[in-house]
Write an enzyme that holds these catalytic residues in place. Structure first.
Site, PDB file in Angstrom:
ATOM      1  N   TYR A 238       0.839  -1.211   0.000  1.00  0.00           N
ATOM      2  CA  TYR A 238       0.000   0.000   0.000  1.00  0.00           C
ATOM      3  C   TYR A 238       0.869   1.255   0.000  1.00  0.00           C
ATOM      4  CZ  TYR A 238      -4.004   2.976   1.042  1.00  0.00           C
ATOM      5  OH  TYR A 238      -4.991   3.927   0.981  1.00  0.00           O
TER       6      TYR A 238
ATOM      7  N   PHE B 234      -7.004  19.749 -24.952  1.00  0.00           N
ATOM      8  CA  PHE B 234      -7.639  18.452 -25.170  1.00  0.00           C
ATOM      9  C   PHE B 234      -9.024  18.432 -24.505  1.00  0.00           C
ATOM     10  CE2 PHE B 234      -8.193  13.895 -24.000  1.00  0.00           C
ATOM     11  CZ  PHE B 234      -8.348  13.432 -25.281  1.00  0.00           C
ATOM     12  N   ASP B 235      -9.919  17.561 -24.971  1.00  0.00           N
ATOM     13  CA  ASP B 235     -11.307  17.620 -24.489  1.00  0.00           C
ATOM     14  C   ASP B 235     -11.460  17.406 -22.980  1.00  0.00           C
ATOM     15  OD1 ASP B 235     -10.718  14.956 -24.881  1.00  0.00           O
ATOM     16  OD2 ASP B 235     -12.622  14.418 -25.800  1.00  0.00           O
TER      17      ASP B 235
ATOM     18  N   ASP C 112       0.716  19.364 -20.999  1.00  0.00           N
ATOM     19  CA  ASP C 112      -0.158  18.201 -21.122  1.00  0.00           C
ATOM     20  C   ASP C 112       0.605  17.266 -22.065  1.00  0.00           C
ATOM     21  OD1 ASP C 112      -2.094  16.343 -21.510  1.00  0.00           O
ATOM     22  OD2 ASP C 112      -3.612  17.716 -22.288  1.00  0.00           O
TER      23      ASP C 112
ATOM     24  N   ALA D 116       0.834  13.828 -23.006  1.00  0.00           N
ATOM     25  CA  ALA D 116       0.514  12.465 -23.448  1.00  0.00           C
ATOM     26  C   ALA D 116       1.443  11.954 -24.555  1.00  0.00           C
ATOM     27  CB  ALA D 116      -0.938  12.400 -23.910  1.00  0.00           C
TER      28      ALA D 116
ATOM     29  N   LYS E  92      -0.704   6.704 -23.685  1.00  0.00           N
ATOM     30  CA  LYS E  92      -0.233   7.092 -25.027  1.00  0.00           C
ATOM     31  C   LYS E  92       1.255   6.735 -25.139  1.00  0.00           C
ATOM     32  CE  LYS E  92      -4.317   9.198 -24.798  1.00  0.00           C
ATOM     33  NZ  LYS E  92      -4.427  10.483 -24.186  1.00  0.00           N
TER      34      LYS E  92
ATOM     35  N   HIS F  39     -19.965  13.472 -26.671  1.00  0.00           N
ATOM     36  CA  HIS F  39     -19.615  12.567 -27.765  1.00  0.00           C
ATOM     37  C   HIS F  39     -19.513  11.106 -27.322  1.00  0.00           C
ATOM     38  CE1 HIS F  39     -15.898  13.928 -25.900  1.00  0.00           C
ATOM     39  NE2 HIS F  39     -15.299  12.839 -26.334  1.00  0.00           N
TER      40      HIS F  39
HETATM   41  C1  LIG Z   1      -5.621  11.251 -23.619  1.00  0.00           C
HETATM   42  C2  LIG Z   1      -5.289  12.627 -23.281  1.00  0.00           C
HETATM   43  C3  LIG Z   1      -5.651  13.176 -22.052  1.00  0.00           C
HETATM   44  C4  LIG Z   1      -6.494  12.425 -21.031  1.00  0.00           C
HETATM   45  O1  LIG Z   1      -5.898  11.265 -20.644  1.00  0.00           O
HETATM   46  P1  LIG Z   1      -6.739   9.939 -20.256  1.00  0.00           P
HETATM   47  O2  LIG Z   1      -5.661   8.984 -19.910  1.00  0.00           O
HETATM   48  O3  LIG Z   1      -7.528   9.546 -21.440  1.00  0.00           O
HETATM   49  O4  LIG Z   1      -7.585  10.286 -19.095  1.00  0.00           O
HETATM   50  C5  LIG Z   1      -5.269  14.464 -21.794  1.00  0.00           C
HETATM   51  N1  LIG Z   1      -4.586  15.190 -22.692  1.00  0.00           N
HETATM   52  C6  LIG Z   1      -4.231  14.697 -23.885  1.00  0.00           C
HETATM   53  C7  LIG Z   1      -3.467  15.533 -24.841  1.00  0.00           C
HETATM   54  C8  LIG Z   1      -4.574  13.405 -24.226  1.00  0.00           C
HETATM   55  O5  LIG Z   1      -4.253  12.935 -25.423  1.00  0.00           O
END
Ligand SMILES: *Cc1c(COP(=O)(O)O)cnc(C)c1O
Length: 459
Positions: free
Chosen positions: A72, A124-125, A215, A217, A258, A450
């Site tokens: 843990y 990003f969304d 951000d 990814a 990613k 979506h």
């Molecule tokens: C996928 C993604 C996110 C969110 O990540 P999740 O692992 O899907 O929650 C945030 N920003 C970008 C640029 C992404 O491609």
């Protein structure tokens, strides 16, 4: 003769997939309310819905999983991941989260309050969702060239510095908690941000005493594009470039699904101990104790290994090369695609593909449905459905581009699958004049609609 890129791995384990008939697919997509998220995976032959969490792990990652420490608190897997993040990305402090949006949720709980303004490059969304959920505003400062699919520009993820300066001038300093740079810029088509632009944004942020967040990814794909496209970086290694990118960051959020090639996971990297401590409170509340935060020990082990594999040049060359292979085939078939090709996906310009479908009838979604019916290939709409309604007026927001995204999972499909997808889209292109009706919404959620929207034929 120039040798073609070839995969930097070979296949040790396979997973069967099944073809279906057009009649079956027509029934299934209607039952799914014309929302491809509602399809069962067995109803899909080649799944290009997303590159998120759909990659194939290596033998090394699987063996690292066997060594996972499920304690843990203070698990060795946590320290292994901490060391990988420090070594590769240069962050002293980090918090594991179960995925990228969880990282956003935790960090934004500390930083974002009602009325704030957060400039960036095509957020990003989920990022925009977490900002708007807190009644703050995301201001898109991406360069205009990003929204012209035929325009060749090596770094379409770049921030327009003039737009950013205007936001900084017009907004009181205490209303801007941070500037966010998405690398690569997912919403503008997996397009990279140049090091020159990163430096310029970083300087503006420093001059205004505003933190800069990444951000991240697809940070490794972004670094790959810098290496092959930006002057002065051709002789630098991917890892040197990655280090330089993050030297400009005050903090980062990561969706490990990613570029870290794992099926689940995320994290936040911090430079400031103070911010790390504040975020830890929310991490414990939302995710889990600070040394696991929503991840099991084995998953942290696979992630630590994946960060190393995802930042190897040979891997990135074959990965980005496979995406370009799809783009090149579509280009040869005359299908309108975004140019230059992005790092993780090919984006089909649905407005140029189906100019006869009105924008009120969800052009890119219509195209996604047609491609599925044609060959069982699942792509995803990056258009009006994704753009959601304006949070205040509740009117549809019509984005500048209506795109069908074909995202390529990492190390998952062969080039024969890619050729299959290209041929399927060519067939749809050849019959495009017969596609005259789009779709209409029956039901939708108030935010991020979506994923769950229900549609019917517009008639
Ligand atoms: C996928 C993604 C996110 C969110 O990540 P999740 O692992 O899907 O929650 C945030 N920003 C970008 C640029 C992404 O491609």
């Amino acid at each position: 003769m120039k040798l073609p890129y070839a995969e930097s791995y070979k296949i040790k384990m396979v997973e069967p997939i099944r073809k279906s008939t057009e009649t079956e697919r027509k029934t299934w997509i209607k039952d799914a309310r014309y929302n491809l998220f509602n399809l069962k995976s067995e109803q899909v032959f080649v799944d290009l819905l997303t590159d998120s969490g759909t990659g194939a792990m290596s033998d090394r990652q699987w063996s690292a999983m066997m060594l996972g420490d499920e304690s843990y608190a203070g698990a060795s897997s946590y320290f292994k991941l901490k060391e990988a993040i420090r070594d590769l990305l240069g962050f002293e402090y980090f918090l594991p989260t179960h995925q990228g949006r969880a990282a956003e949720n935790v960090l934004f709980s500390v930083l974002v309050k009602e009325g704030d303004v957060i400039p960036g490059n095509a957020h990003f969304d989920t990022t925009k969702g977490h900002i708007e959920f807190r009644k703050a505003t995301a201001v898109d400062c991406t360069i205009n060239d990003a929204f012209e699919t035929t325009k060749d520009h090596p770094f379409k993820g770049n921030v327009d510095l003039q737009k950013l300066k205007t936001v900084l001038k017009d907004t009181p300093r205490d209303k801007i908690p941070f500037i966010i740079l998405t690398i690569t810029c997912n919403s503008s088509g997996g397009q990279p941000v140049s090091m020159e632009n990163i430096k310029a944004v970083s300087k503006l942020a420093k001059d205004h005493n505003i933190p800069l967040l990444f951000d991240s990814a697809r940070f490794a794909e972004n670094a790959y594009f810098i290496k092959i496209r930006e002057e002065g970086y051709e002789d630098k290694s991917i890892r040197e470039i990655v280090k330089e990118i993050f030297s400009h960051a005050d903090a980062m959020t990561m969706s490990s699904k990613k570029d870290a090639i794992v099926n689940m996971g995320g994290f936040i990297g911090f430079r400031s101990e103070d911010l790390f401590k504040k975020a830890s409170v929310y991490n414990i509340l939302f995710e889990g104790y600070i040394t696991y935060g929503g991840m099991s020990g084995r998953d942290m082990n696979a992630l630590a290994q994946g960060l190393y594999e995802g930042t190897e040049f040979a891997y990135l060359e074959s990965r980005v090369g496979q995406v370009a292979y799809l783009g090149q085939l579509l280009l040869e078939y005359g299908v309108p695609v975004q140019f230059p090709f992005g790092g993780h996906a090919i984006f089909v310009d649905a407005i140029r593909f189906l100019p006869q479908v009105p924008k009120e009838q969800y052009i890119a979604q219509t195209l996604a449905v047609e491609l599925y019916i044609e060959a069982g290939v699942r792509g995803v709409e990056i258009g009006t459905l994704l753009a959601d309604r304006d949070p205040i007026t509740r009117e549809n927001r019509f984005p500048k581009m209506e795109l069908l995204r074909l995202a390529i999972p990492r190390r998952t499909y062969t080039n024969n699958h890619i050729a299959y997808v290209a041929a399927a889209l060519k067939n749809v292109y050849d019959r495009r004049d017969k596609i005259t009706e789009g779709l209409r919404i029956m039901n939708e959620a108030p935010i991020m609609r979506h994923f769950t929207v229900e549609l019917e034929k517009a008639e």
